[in-house]
Design an enzyme around this catalytic site. Structure first.
Site, PDB file in Angstrom:
ATOM      1  N   TYR A   1      87.538 -32.850  72.136  1.00 10.90           N
ATOM      2  CA  TYR A   1      88.621 -31.883  71.974  1.00 10.90           C
ATOM      3  C   TYR A   1      88.231 -30.823  70.934  1.00 10.90           C
ATOM      4  CZ  TYR A   1      92.990 -29.751  70.542  1.00 10.90           C
ATOM      5  OH  TYR A   1      93.951 -28.831  70.212  1.00 10.90           O
TER       6      TYR A   1
ATOM      7  N   ARG B   1      95.147 -31.701  58.158  1.00  9.38           N
ATOM      8  CA  ARG B   1      96.124 -30.950  57.346  1.00  9.38           C
ATOM      9  C   ARG B   1      97.444 -30.742  58.086  1.00  9.38           C
ATOM     10  NH1 ARG B   1      94.794 -24.866  57.065  1.00  9.38           N
ATOM     11  NH2 ARG B   1      95.659 -25.142  59.152  1.00  9.38           N
TER      12      ARG B   1
END
Length: 464
Positions: free
Chosen positions: A214, A261
């Site tokens: 991905y 994050r």
């Protein structure tokens, strides 16, 4: 002058407690002066830290702001389509736009258009009002629209991203003006990325191989495309485009930093966007949603550290890629995101806010990174600072401690290999900064920030 301040800060004990004939008062004097000296040392240390971390960052923000205002494209009046492209770029990614605009003119427009084409593709893929079936039809042929100088589409995206698609023909027209080799790279990467997007429309990230694939599609391919553009421009060696493994690793490091994050931002989406691989997170919870619950915070932190350890494996390849670059503006363009990524990793480690908010590095720190990534030595010096910061934060009791320690050591060894210049402090600086009470840290903090204001490591690209 710092000795003057030193004596001013030593406080005498109250006269009422002193007696010249008292042994107890002599002990009291020594204790009181000892405390005063210690207090003085702490005051100087605190002040120097404020100057280093706050004043220095404020100066960096001012300098970056001034540099941004001084960058002028000098486009002709008849270049309306190109002006539109740079206006959109500034709006959708101001920080990225500033770095692109400092690129060598031979490369600048190609990178700008490359970014906008992929941003337009991503806007279509991101729109939840478009069915999966329609996306699977439109995404694989999106690169063909670059040949249609009238094609555009409305009703997709928001703000300037919507405007970008509504006036996409302007991007296509500018792409046609590029060298055929540039056009080929942009179309090829756009098509490959679209195919990857189609795959993940109906497949989820389960294994670490899925995760890497991905990240390859959404970021590694960008590294491939940029490397090929660098070489095609003639600014970098053809070998940069031939060895795409390191370019892919660099993209994976950046993308994994963003995915870690953005946990909270992604998990509260409707439907949730889950990119952390089940192969990792399933060791720490029954569901990715479990980590939002403060009751599961201990296991959530262990999962976070496992994700960070997974990303660390890419660090040596990132350093090696930077070492392969020669042209100053290209180096700066690539170094800034890498240093910001490792700084972000250090900020994320053992940070509970990851599971309830979006964690970002300070704007001032980002500006300092931008100003001091112009050479391999300065970029690696900054990278090492944040690598050491991350190393010092590691928890020995954490299950990922040993793996993290090994991967940080591998990164540090790679940095040592490419650091040609060994920076050493003068004896005076080393001595004075080692003893805060002498005022050395304060003195050098002032000197470093004043001289730093007039110095930059970033190359300035010539006007367009």
């Amino acid at each position: 002058f710092f000795f003057f301040f030193f004596f001013l800060m030593i406080r005498r004990p109250p006269r009422s407690t002193l007696s010249s004939s008292s042994a107890a008062s002599d002990v009291y004097k020594r204790q009181e002066y000892g405390v005063s000296v210690l207090y003085c040392a702490l005051e100087f240390d605190m002040l120097s830290k404020i100057l280093n971390f706050q004043f220095g960052e404020y100066v960096a923000m001012i300098r970056v702001g001034m540099q941004a205002r001084n960058i002028k494209m000098n486009l002709r009046d008849d270049q309306e389509d190109l002006k539109f492209c740079y206006e959109v770029l500034k709006d959708v990614s101001r920080s990225f736009a500033a770095v692109i605009m400092q690129l060598n003119p031979e490369l600048r427009d190609a990178v700008c258009l490359f970014y906008l084409v992929l941003r337009a593709l991503d806007t279509i893929e991101d729109d939840m009002d478009i069915s999966v079936a329609d996306k699977k039809k439109s995404l694989p042929v999106f690169h063909e629209k670059l040949q249609d100088l009238e094609w555009c589409i409305g009703g997709i995206g928001k703000g300037m991203e919507k405007t970008l698609l509504e006036q996409f023909y302007r991007v296509s027209k500018e792409c046609k003006k590029l060298k055929p080799e540039f056009q080929e790279v942009i179309a090829d990467i756009c098509h490959k990325m679209a195919m990857g997007m189609c795959h993940y429309l109906e497949n989820v990230v389960v294994t670490k191989d899925d995760y890497n694939m991905y990240c390859h599609y959404v970021a590694g391919l960008v590294g491939h495309g940029l490397s090929r553009l660098f070489s095609v421009s003639g600014l970098e060696d053809p070998a940069v485009a031939r060895d795409l493994h390191k370019a892919n690793e660099m993209g994976l490091f950046l993308q994994k930093t963003n995915i870690i994050r953005d946990y909270y931002e992604d998990i509260i989406e409707s439907p949730p966007r889950i990119f952390w691989p089940k192969e990792i997170w399933s060791h720490y919870g029954e569901s990715m949603h479990d980590f939002k619950d403060p009751a599961n915070r201990s296991r959530a932190m262990e999962c976070l550290h496992a994700m960070i350890a997974d990303a660390m494996v890419h660090i040596p390849a990132c350093i090696e890629y930077l070492a392969s670059l020669k042209e100053p503006s290209v180096f700066l363009f690539c170094a800034i995101p890498q240093v910001m990524a490792i700084a972000t990793m250090a900020k994320l480690y053992n940070n509970e806010k990851v599971f309830c908010d979006k964690v970002k590095i300070r704007k001032g720190l980002a500006c300092k990174i931008i100003l001091h990534c112009g050479t391999m030595e300065t970029a690696l010096s900054q990278f090492l600072v944040h690598l050491d910061e991350l190393d010092s934060a590691l928890l020995e009791e954490d299950p990922s401690y040993d793996v993290s320690k090994q991967r940080l050591a591998a990164g540090r060894a790679c940095i040592a290999q490419y650091r040609d210049v060994k920076l050493t402090q003068s004896y005076a600086r080393n001595f004075l900064t080692h003893y805060p009470a002498l005022g050395g840290r304060l003195l050098y903090a002032i000197v470093d920030n004043v001289t730093g204001y007039f110095r930059t490591d970033a190359p300035v690209a010539p006007a367009h």
